[in-house]
Design an enzyme around this catalytic site. Structure first.
Site, short mmCIF file in Angstrom:
data_model
loop_
_atom_site.label_atom_id
_atom_site.label_comp_id
_atom_site.label_asym_id
_atom_site.label_seq_id
_atom_site.Cartn_x
_atom_site.Cartn_y
_atom_site.Cartn_z
N GLU A 493 0.80 -1.23 0.00
CA GLU A 493 0.00 0.00 0.00
C GLU A 493 0.83 1.27 0.00
O GLU A 493 0.48 2.24 -0.65
CB GLU A 493 -0.93 0.00 1.21
N GLU A 793 3.63 -7.57 9.66
CA GLU A 793 2.27 -7.05 9.81
C GLU A 793 1.45 -7.94 10.75
O GLU A 793 0.69 -7.44 11.57
CB GLU A 793 1.60 -7.04 8.42
C1 BGC Z 1 -2.75 -1.44 6.50
C2 BGC Z 1 -2.63 -1.12 7.96
C3 BGC Z 1 -3.71 -0.15 8.29
C4 BGC Z 1 -4.98 -0.93 8.11
C5 BGC Z 1 -6.23 -0.29 8.56
C6 BGC Z 1 -4.05 -2.15 6.32
O1 BGC Z 1 -4.30 -2.59 5.06
O2 BGC Z 1 -1.67 -2.13 6.00
O3 BGC Z 1 -1.44 -1.05 8.51
O4 BGC Z 1 -3.61 0.53 9.47
O5 BGC Z 1 -5.12 -1.43 6.82
O6 BGC Z 1 -6.72 -1.01 9.55
#
Ligand code: BGC
Length: 941
Positions: A493, A793
């Site tokens: 992202e 993550e």
């Molecule tokens: C991101 C996170 C972000 C989240 C929202 C994800 O796709 O990688 O780090 O805070 O979405 O909850």
């Protein structure tokens, strides 16, 4: 007196060019070989030349003697600063102990273009087809997008425009400055040489309201006679395919350049070369370049010498000038993106599938530079990037979906050649190499690490190598996710997720000087705040992140608008960041207040007037990410599968009210700091009502919450959601849950930053230690033992059975424990904003033999460390001049603490020493100390 002044900085930076802040702030560092030194007063002088500065003026500002102990953020108070002018400055100080320093070595800053009328340049555009607006996809279509295997040719992507203009220089050059920005990304060349060392200019910002221009000192590059200015443009964040969904054209679909070169002759004449219709364009070797997809460079299209004078550009076409509107230009604030390190390839391997893969041994954000020798012309070399190998050691693309190629292609010209992409970066450790002519030699592959060039300010080390690796992993994730903006991850992202930085900010401030970096990002938060006060979940706000009717923000994400400025104020003593962001915070909290007041959760029914009234203070409706990625809710440990939305839906009712309380609490503190007493009172009152409503609505007599999860208890305790006499009951629930989870954490994004402190503050430091040294999944050490080189993550990215999941391996959020390691394990904490006062209180009983932290605070170099063996303890402390420290020596007896072989209470710099029930507490002034004592174990339970 032996005090000297050094490390002069303007707006946090060393000799910045192109500042457009009209009252820049100045800071300096003091040093002294004597202890207990503090500044009593300072005198700053600013002048337009070194001669004036050292002589007797004229001065743009002579502060005169100003009584102050603070050497940080002194606001310029002189005459109005002029566009483009350089200001030299110096400082001298008087010490509290008497005596005066010498004048510091001079430093300078240079102003940028302060007025719109300073711009003679026009926006110019090559004549171009618009960048394709990618069709909108839903998430399922996006994930299953099939173009990835097409070989990365991407015929739909357009070649990068090359732009040039020759000009004559008629005389000796005194100085030359180039001011530039772009719609898209730009790279400049002057007379065949690259201009500057920054990458990805003008960086990622909320372009509709904040577009930076950069200032380059190009004096050495211009020459008498014929010159040529060249520029290459790329889609970048402006038009390229950016963000989770792989959409394009977030800000525009055409690329443009704005550039102004000012050459000042020795005789005072000024020559201005400003972008206009006299510039010409063509295409070149960069057949396309996209931040997410990658770059294709075909040497067959090279136009040798295109940015040098004398090149035949008769086939190039004239650009178009597009209108007079300059747009929301601001000078670059904070360090640019640079190559911050190079990594040697660790090994080359042929996978079981027979593919050639290069391993850099470290996950990072950046790209690869390759060397090729003796190839024929026209061979395509492919480089694909990934963070992980699968269970069989095959190359595995861990990031899925549209435009997540992360693939670069280079078409050879023959001979000895090298290639490094220019306008793209990837998140990776492994590179799959295809088409490479001859034998692949890892020595021909270099990992180029890219990041905003932030100064490393902190270090943490201890006697357990696993924790040292954890600290390294946190640092690497910070580096990878601080490339222009604070992001969630550098591959899938690369978005400015507000929640992620809110969580990580305290740790980030320890590791690196993020003052200007995050201040700049906050200015973009202000730009992107929505008319209803919502702070978007990502900033810069890419509309593809909007959840439509569900909204654009979330509790714990939007609150970054309040939390991040507060953290910066605490860490850097920077009050202006609070002033600057006050209106944004106020509007965000007003949005929460309104949302809470006007809505009740689905199915809510009550005739009880008290309950109905209470609802007004509960923020318990709408969509929220909640305690995102709570392990027991979102993760199937057996299969490793993650259902991200599960924890969002389960926790979205209870968690927002906790953040409502937290943000109103902080607003009251912030209002106080800014002298807004009435506002402070109102926020305190609101905070009380919110907490009271939460307690009455949700907390059972046994301290049980309707959301029986570790994270809910952690947040309720951290934000004081229950009366003092109920805390014990909630703590008991939390401890039970940890025990039932075999001593493992089960906290999501929002609660994990508070977990360890909540345990310590409620007298359960032993449980915090257990979590820290836990190696089962989920835990910090689990990742380390599974070979992590960055923070993951999701905790089970590699499951206990060895299954490799397709998630991000580079998210800093769970690295927020770094802050706790500094504060509680090394014992380096703060007792006043900006570390004007340091608190040293290490956990000598954590099971380690030693730990130490160093930190370059706004005041200067500071440190704390400790060592114990056989009950003998030594505690090292360094305090910079003008700062003080409280040092807690747990388990010590007053007469038994020594410094330099003598009783500590009488040591120079020690202001007081007091015996308390837990040990000795010292107040000390600046200097370096080693305190030694025989501890009466256990110092702390
Ligand atoms: C991101 C996170 C972000 C989240 C929202 C994800 O796709 O990688 O780090 O805070 O979405 O909850």
């Amino acid at each position: 007196m032996g005090m000297s002044v050094g490390r002069l900085r303007c707006e946090y930076m060393d000799k910045p060019l192109g500042i457009d802040i009209r009252k820049p702030r100045l800071s300096w560092e003091l040093s002294s070989s004597e202890r207990g030194q503090a500044q009593a007063s300072y005198r700053v002088q600013v002048a337009e030349s070194l001669k004036a500065l050292a002589g007797s003026g004229p001065y743009a500002w002579d502060s005169g003697e100003v009584a102050s102990s603070s050497p940080i953020h002194v606001e310029y108070q002189g005459s109005a600063l002029a566009s483009k002018r350089r200001y030299y400055w110096r400082v001298k100080v008087k010490a509290a102990s008497g005596g005066e320093s010498d004048w510091s070595e001079p430093s300078y800053w240079e102003m940028g273009l302060l007025e719109k009328s300073d711009w003679k340049a026009h926006w110019i555009e090559p004549v171009q087809s618009p960048v394709r607006t990618e069709p909108k996809l839903d998430i399922r279509q996006m994930m299953n997008y099939k173009d990835l295997d097409a070989g990365g040719d991407h015929p739909e992507l357009l070649p990068c425009p090359y732009i040039r203009r020759e000009f004559a220089v008629s005389g000796k050059v005194a100085r030359a400055r180039l001011y530039a920005t772009a719609h898209g990304l730009y790279a400049l060349e002057l007379n065949g040489s690259r201009v500057g060392d920054i990458e990805f200019a003008p960086e990622m910002t909320a372009y509709q309201g904040y577009l930076m221009y950069q200032t380059y000192d190009v004096t050495p590059l211009v020459c008498e006679g014929a010159n040529c200015l060249g520029a290459i443009l790329a889609d970048g964040w402006w038009a390229g395919r950016v963000g989770m969904m792989g959409d394009s054209c977030h800000y525009g679909d055409k690329l443009g350049l704005l550039a102004q070169l000012e050459v000042e002759y020795e005789d005072g004449r000024i020559e201005t070369i400003a972008s206009d219709e006299s510039f010409k364009f063509s295409d070149g070797a960069l057949r396309y370049s996209d931040i997410f997809i990658g770059e294709r460079y075909d040497s067959g299209y090279e136009k040798t010498g295109w940015s040098a004078a004398g090149f035949d550009d008769s086939s190039w076409k004239a650009v178009e000038a597009i209108g007079k509107e300059l747009g929301p230009l601001v000078a670059q604030y904070g360090e640019g993106v640079k190559v911050v390190q190079e990594l040697k390839a660790q090994r080359g391997l042929v996978t079981p599938k027979g593919e050639t893969v290069i391993d850099f041994g470290q996950i990072f954000a950046g790209r690869v530079r390759i060397r090729v020798k003796g190839a024929k012309a026209g061979i395509t070399i492919g480089l694909e990037h990934s963070e992980i190998l699968d269970e069989e050691c095959n190359f595995l693309m861990n990031i899925m979906g549209r435009h997540k190629d992360q693939r670069d292609a280079y078409v050879t010209k023959g001979g000895v050649e090298s290639f490094e992409p220019r306008f793209t970066f990837h998140g990776f450790r492994y590179v799959r190499v295809t088409g490479y002519p001859g034998k692949v030699n890892p020595a021909d592959f270099t990992g180029v690490v890219l990041a905003s060039a932030l100064e490393k300010t902190g270090s943490f080390e201890c006697s357990d190598p696993r924790l040292n690796r954890l600290q390294e992993n946190i640092l690497w994730s910070q580096r990878s996710n601080m490339l222009s903006i604070p992001t969630d991850c550098p591959q899938r992202e690369r978005a400015g997720w507000t929640g992620d930085i809110q969580i990580f900010a305290p740790t980030a401030c320890f590791n690196m000087d993020v003052g200007p970096f995050l201040s700049r990002w906050l200015r973009n938060v202000a730009v992107d705040q929505l008319p209803n006060g919502e702070v978007p979940m990502v900033v810069p706000f890419l509309k593809s992140y909007s959840l439509g009717e569900l909204g654009n923000s979330s509790a714990g994400w939007g609150d970054a608008a309040v939390i991040v400025p507060w953290v910066l104020y605490q860490k850097y003593g920077d009050k202006r960041v609070l002033e600057e962001n006050y209106e944004t915070m106020r509007r965000w909290v007003a949005y929460i207040e309104k949302t809470a007041r006007e809505n009740v959760p689905e199915g809510f029914e009550s005739k009880d007037p008290e309950r109905i009234e209470r609802q007004k203070y509960l923020w318990n409706t709408g969509f929220h990410f909640g305690d995102w990625l709570t392990p027991s809710v979102s993760i199937d440990m057996a299969t490793g599968e993650v259902d991200m939305m599960k924890s969002a839906f389960l926790t979205k009712e209870l968690i927002p009210t906790c953040f409502y309380a937290h943000s109103t609490y902080l607003m009251a503190r912030i209002s106080k700091v800014l002298g807004k007493e009435a506002e402070a009172k109102n926020y305190d009152e609101l905070n009380r009502k919110v907490r009271d409503a939460f307690y009455k609505e949700y907390v059972g007599a046994d301290g049980k919450l309707p959301l029986h999860l570790q994270g809910a208890y952690v947040l309720a305790l951290a934000f004081d959601m229950v009366p003092e006499d109920k805390r014990g009951a909630l703590v008991a629930q939390l401890l039970d849950l940890i025990k039932a989870n075999e001593g493992k954490l089960d906290t999501g994004f929002l609660s994990v930053p508070f977990l360890m402190d909540v345990l310590c503050d409620s007298g359960h430091i032993d449980v915090a230690r257990e979590l820290l040294f836990q190696s089962g999944c989920p835990s910090w050490i689990y990742e380390v033992e599974k070979g992590a080189t960055t923070m993951w993550e999701a905790w089970q990215a590699i499951t206990p059975s060895g299954k490799v999941m397709k998630v991000s391996y580079n998210h800093y959020a769970f690295g927020c424990v770094g802050d706790w390691l500094y504060r509680k394990i090394a014992g380096f904490d703060q007792a006043a904003p900006g570390y004007a006062k340091i608190l040293v209180d290490p956990d000598l009983d954590c099971g380690l033999e030693w730990a130490r932290a160093s930190y370059r605070s706004a005041y200067g170099k500071a440190a704390a460390g400790w060592k114990r063996s056989d009950g003998n303890v030594s505690v090292d402390v360094t305090v910079p001049p003008s700062a003080r420290a409280t040092v807690k020596l747990r388990g010590a007896k007053l007469g038994g603490v020594f410094e330099g072989g003598k009783a500590a209470s009488g040591a120079p710099g020690v202001v007081s020493a007091v015996q308390g029930p837990e040990g000795v507490e010292l107040e000390i002034g600046s200097g370096s100390y080693r305190f030694e004592y025989a501890a009466e174990w256990k110092a702390r339970p």
